[in-house]
Write a protein that holds these residues in place. Sequence first.
Motif, short mmCIF file in Angstrom:
data_model
loop_
_atom_site.label_atom_id
_atom_site.label_comp_id
_atom_site.label_asym_id
_atom_site.label_seq_id
_atom_site.Cartn_x
_atom_site.Cartn_y
_atom_site.Cartn_z
N MET A 1 16.35 32.96 28.44
CA MET A 1 17.23 33.56 28.89
C MET A 1 18.59 33.33 28.60
N GLU A 2 19.54 33.94 28.00
CA GLU A 2 20.99 33.69 27.72
C GLU A 2 21.71 33.70 29.01
N LYS A 3 22.70 32.76 29.38
CA LYS A 3 23.46 32.92 30.39
C LYS A 3 24.41 33.94 30.46
N HIS A 4 24.85 34.59 31.49
CA HIS A 4 25.69 35.56 31.67
C HIS A 4 27.24 35.34 31.39
N LYS A 5 27.77 35.61 30.66
CA LYS A 5 29.31 35.40 30.30
C LYS A 5 30.12 36.23 31.08
N ILE A 6 31.09 35.77 31.46
CA ILE A 6 32.11 36.35 32.35
C ILE A 6 33.54 35.92 32.21
N ILE A 7 34.31 36.86 31.76
CA ILE A 7 36.04 36.64 31.57
C ILE A 7 36.52 36.68 32.79
N SER A 8 37.38 35.83 33.06
CA SER A 8 38.30 35.87 34.24
C SER A 8 39.70 36.04 33.90
N ALA A 9 40.45 37.02 34.96
CA ALA A 9 41.66 37.27 34.80
C ALA A 9 42.42 37.47 36.03
N VAL A 10 43.88 37.47 36.06
CA VAL A 10 44.51 37.70 37.15
C VAL A 10 45.71 38.88 36.95
N HIS A 11 45.94 39.33 37.93
CA HIS A 11 46.76 40.57 38.07
C HIS A 11 47.81 40.61 39.24
N LEU A 12 48.93 41.01 39.04
CA LEU A 12 49.95 40.73 40.00
C LEU A 12 50.30 42.02 40.32
N PHE A 13 50.43 42.05 41.96
CA PHE A 13 50.77 43.16 42.76
C PHE A 13 52.16 42.65 43.15
N LEU A 14 53.14 42.96 42.50
CA LEU A 14 54.60 42.21 42.60
C LEU A 14 55.28 43.53 43.64
N ILE A 15 55.42 43.27 44.80
CA ILE A 15 56.06 44.29 45.75
C ILE A 15 57.36 44.10 46.29
N ASP A 16 58.33 44.99 46.09
CA ASP A 16 59.74 44.81 46.73
C ASP A 16 59.98 45.23 47.68
N LYS A 17 61.12 44.86 48.30
CA LYS A 17 61.55 45.30 49.72
C LYS A 17 61.54 46.78 50.28
N SER A 18 61.39 47.55 49.12
CA SER A 18 61.37 49.09 49.50
C SER A 18 59.87 49.34 49.15
N ASP A 19 58.89 48.50 49.31
CA ASP A 19 57.31 48.73 49.20
C ASP A 19 57.04 49.27 47.75
N LYS A 20 57.62 48.97 46.79
CA LYS A 20 57.35 49.66 45.49
C LYS A 20 56.65 48.38 44.74
N ILE A 21 55.74 49.00 43.95
CA ILE A 21 55.00 47.90 42.93
C ILE A 21 55.39 48.13 41.33
N LEU A 22 55.60 46.81 40.86
CA LEU A 22 56.09 46.64 39.77
C LEU A 22 55.05 46.97 38.70
N MET A 23 55.24 47.84 37.55
CA MET A 23 54.23 48.18 36.59
C MET A 23 54.60 48.11 35.20
N SER A 24 53.86 47.82 34.34
CA SER A 24 54.16 47.79 33.18
C SER A 24 53.48 48.65 32.10
N ARG A 25 54.03 49.18 30.88
CA ARG A 25 53.48 50.10 29.97
C ARG A 25 52.88 49.32 28.99
N ARG A 26 51.73 49.46 28.73
CA ARG A 26 51.09 48.98 27.41
C ARG A 26 51.56 49.35 26.24
N TYR A 27 51.44 48.52 25.29
CA TYR A 27 52.22 49.11 24.00
C TYR A 27 51.52 48.12 22.79
#
Length: 148
Positions: free
Chosen positions: A1-27
């Motif tokens: 049986m083939e081993k299960h392959k998994i990709i790992s990634a990180v995601h940032l919840f950057l939060i400012d002093k007014s409790d807003k989250i930084l977001m970026s639009r993919r292009y």
Amino acid sequence: MEKHKIISAVHLFLIDKSDKILMSRRYKTGYEDGNYSVVAGHIEKNETVKQAMMREAKEEAGIDIKFEDLEVVHVMYRKAENETDSDRIDFFLKSTKWKGEIEIMEKEKCNDMRWFGFDKLPKNIVPYIKKSIIEFSSNSYFSEYGWQ
């Protein structure tokens, strides 16, 4: 049986002093273009979760975040979207501290980066990112996505 392959990634919840989250639009990436996400990227070989997030924050937003200012706040196990892809483990890290001016560093992959209130998120968000934000807001540490 083939081993299960998994990709790992990180995601940032950057939060400012007014409790807003930084977001970026993919292009022009070929994946979810026109939809908002967060600063993110794959974990490279011989790199810890926090090291990967520090690197991605610099590469994508031009900011420096200290190791001790990053906190893992959610983990998602995500099913592959098609037969040629792999399942994924996504680590979501929060930070409220950084150095430098936020700017789009990869203009060929991102055409907007701005702050959004958690109660006023854009409608066009990458679906699993939207779920991760909801889970984070509910203080949920773990979720699964795409396994219906």
